[in-house]
Design a protein around this motif. Structure first.
Motif, PDB file in Angstrom:
ATOM      1  N   GLY A 190       0.910  -1.286  -0.105  1.00 39.11           N
ATOM      2  CA  GLY A 190       0.010  -0.056  -0.112  1.00 39.11           C
ATOM      3  C   GLY A 190       0.968   1.293  -0.056  1.00 39.11           C
ATOM      4  O   GLY A 190       0.318   2.360  -0.115  1.00 39.11           O
ATOM      5  N   GLU A 191       2.037   1.239   0.334  1.00 38.89           N
ATOM      6  CA  GLU A 191       3.187   2.257   0.273  1.00 38.89           C
ATOM      7  C   GLU A 191       3.326   2.719  -1.128  1.00 38.89           C
ATOM      8  O   GLU A 191       3.396   1.886  -1.900  1.00 38.89           O
ATOM      9  N   SER A 192       3.888   4.105  -1.217  1.00 35.58           N
ATOM     10  CA  SER A 192       4.172   4.449  -2.754  1.00 35.58           C
ATOM     11  C   SER A 192       5.652   4.959  -2.356  1.00 35.58           C
ATOM     12  O   SER A 192       5.943   5.624  -1.354  1.00 35.58           O
ATOM     13  N   TYR A 193       6.582   4.806  -3.418  1.00 32.44           N
ATOM     14  CA  TYR A 193       8.042   5.175  -3.595  1.00 32.44           C
ATOM     15  C   TYR A 193       8.403   5.853  -4.681  1.00 32.44           C
ATOM     16  O   TYR A 193       7.635   5.430  -5.785  1.00 32.44           O
ATOM     17  N   ARG A 194       9.154   6.624  -4.770  1.00 34.74           N
ATOM     18  CA  ARG A 194      10.117   7.009  -5.955  1.00 34.74           C
ATOM     19  C   ARG A 194      11.053   5.971  -5.943  1.00 34.74           C
ATOM     20  O   ARG A 194      12.031   5.653  -5.386  1.00 34.74           O
ATOM     21  N   ALA A 195      11.250   5.421  -7.356  1.00 33.84           N
ATOM     22  CA  ALA A 195      12.130   4.549  -7.666  1.00 33.84           C
ATOM     23  C   ALA A 195      12.786   4.693  -9.014  1.00 33.84           C
ATOM     24  O   ALA A 195      12.179   4.869  -9.846  1.00 33.84           O
ATOM     25  N   LEU A 196      14.103   4.047  -8.930  1.00 32.30           N
ATOM     26  CA  LEU A 196      14.842   4.182 -10.086  1.00 32.30           C
ATOM     27  C   LEU A 196      14.871   2.773 -10.892  1.00 32.30           C
ATOM     28  O   LEU A 196      15.086   1.683 -10.159  1.00 32.30           O
ATOM     29  N   ALA A 197      14.492   2.821 -12.150  1.00 36.09           N
ATOM     30  CA  ALA A 197      14.465   1.658 -12.805  1.00 36.09           C
ATOM     31  C   ALA A 197      15.949   1.298 -13.503  1.00 36.09           C
ATOM     32  O   ALA A 197      16.711   2.011 -13.990  1.00 36.09           O
ATOM     33  N   VAL A 198      16.253   0.029 -12.855  1.00 36.06           N
ATOM     34  CA  VAL A 198      17.870  -0.346 -13.086  1.00 36.06           C
ATOM     35  C   VAL A 198      17.944  -1.508 -14.150  1.00 36.06           C
ATOM     36  O   VAL A 198      19.110  -1.374 -14.809  1.00 36.06           O
TER      37      VAL A 198
END
Length: 407
Positions: A352-360
């Motif tokens: 349920g949490e949202s994150y900013r994430a880098l596509a690696v």
């Protein structure tokens, strides 16, 4: 243009040295297969006996298939083991990795140069060698004492990598926490300098021995608060028993480990803690092992590396009473199962949490693997362009990664 194949074993430092080597091979073609290569380079490791045996089998196989090609052995085995290798394989070449590119330049033809291929992840060496004296380890024998690179040299390397397209930088060393002990500045100083680089990238600090950072823990936690730094800390504890830690000569206690972890978690509540355990160390009793299991449950690290003790000839630990292989295997299975249970339980809290994430990178079964700010892997089903940041919502978990969808 000469084709060169590079195969790497061992730690992140070895990986960073191989990466640096490929960048130095200007005018040569780095290939992905031994069949396509005129020059074969094996960057080797000797820390664990089982790894050493695996590499020796690999050397034997490649040597039998060599023909007119050249096989270069570098890394740990090129040091004290080099003479023995050359005696067994006369056509073999052994050397330090710092000399491999120059050797290839001098002995093989070069072609037209081209711009370096951008990598999302770049590994940058900050130091080599070890300040410890663990009773079971030969790293110090092979790599020597700590030798740190200057902050200026590391900064130039990082700037070049991010200018070439790198989005995450891994700082590598045998013990990152010992960085600067030989120069008067320390790891927090380096992190602060690198965070002044004006590019959108993430910085991941590599493994740090607990004993190396006890005196800088407060400053280190402050440095980790910078938004460019992944909130990921790798602190090998190796055992939950102070008796075993003393035999290992690790230089820290269980309380020291808990103190450092607590210091990070107090200021950075979502920090990802990674640790290492050695099971079946000589004279390890059932009580010692249960203390390790209890420590795993209490600290609940998300990432755990579990290794069965591997005897290294000539170390102090090689003279201690061994634990049988069957017991080692049973303890490894028990600790692994408990780790997966604990990690899955912690991961479930992210649903349920949202994150900013880098596509690696691409997922092994499709989709894309991204990493959020505390270096938690998130798998999404979409094949996203790599090197970009995305908003991701967590919809499921496993014991080793999160599952998400784009917001």
């Amino acid at each position: 243009m000469t084709s060169v194949y590079v195969e790497t074993y061992g730690c992140a430092l070895n990986q960073s040295e191989s990466e640096e080597l490929t960048l130095q091979l200007i005018g040569h073609r780095v290939v992905e297969s031994t069949e396509d290569a005129r020059v074969l380079v094996l960057n080797t490791c000797m820390v664990i006996a089982t790894t050493e045996k695996k590499i020796l089998r690999r050397i034997d196989t490649l040597y039998q298939q060599l023909g007119e090609r050249t096989l270069i052995i570098t890394g740990c085995m090129a040091g004290p083991f080099g003479d023995r290798l050359r005696a067994s394989y006369p056509a073999l070449t052994t050397m330090r990795i710092s000399g491999v590119a120059s050797y290839i330049d001098a002995h093989f033809s070069r072609g037209a140069t081209s711009a370096p291929r951008p990598n999302i992840t770049a590994k940058v060496k900050i130091a080599q060698g070890c300040g410890g004296s663990c009773s079971y380890c030969i790293v110090k024998l092979i790599r020597g004492p700590v030798k740190s690179r200057s902050i200026e040299a590391i900064t130039r390397d990082v700037e070049q990598r991010v200018q070439n397209g790198a989005k995450q930088i891994f700082l590598t060393a045998q013990d990152g926490g010992a960085y600067g002990l030989d120069q008067g500045h320390r790891l927090p100083d380096l992190i602060e300098a690198l965070c002044e680089i004006e590019h959108d990238f993430k910085l991941r600090v590599g493994m740090m021995n607990v004993s190396s950072i006890l005196d800088i823990a407060e400053d280190l936690v402050k440095a980790y608060k910078h938004p460019q730094v992944y909130r990921f800390v790798h602190l090998p504890v190796q055992s939950g028993s102070d008796r075993i830690l003393e035999l290992m000569e690790r230089g820290h206690t269980v309380s020291d480990f808990k103190h450092v972890v607590s210091s990070f978690r107090h200021e950075l509540r979502d920090v990802t803690v990674s640790t290492d355990f050695i099971v079946g160390f000589p004279s390890e009793t059932s009580e010692d092992f249960l203390a390790t299991v209890d420590l795993l449950r209490e600290v609940a690290p998300l990432k755990v590396n579990i290794t069965r003790f591997s005897q290294r000839e000539g170390t102090k630990a090689s003279f201690l009473r061994p634990v049988t292989g069957r017991v080692q295997k049973d303890r490894s299975r028990t600790l692994t199962a408990e780790h997966h249970r604990v990690a899955r339980q912690r991961n479930c809290k992210c649903i349920g949490e949202s994150y900013r994430a880098l596509a690696v990178e691409r997922g092994k079964k499709g989709g894309t693997v991204l990493y959020n700010d505390n270096y938690r892997p998130i798998v999404v089903l979409h094949e996203l362009p790599l090197g970009l940041f995305y908003a991701v919502r967590i919809t499921g978990v496993t014991s080793t990664y999160l599952i998400g969808s784009l917001n």
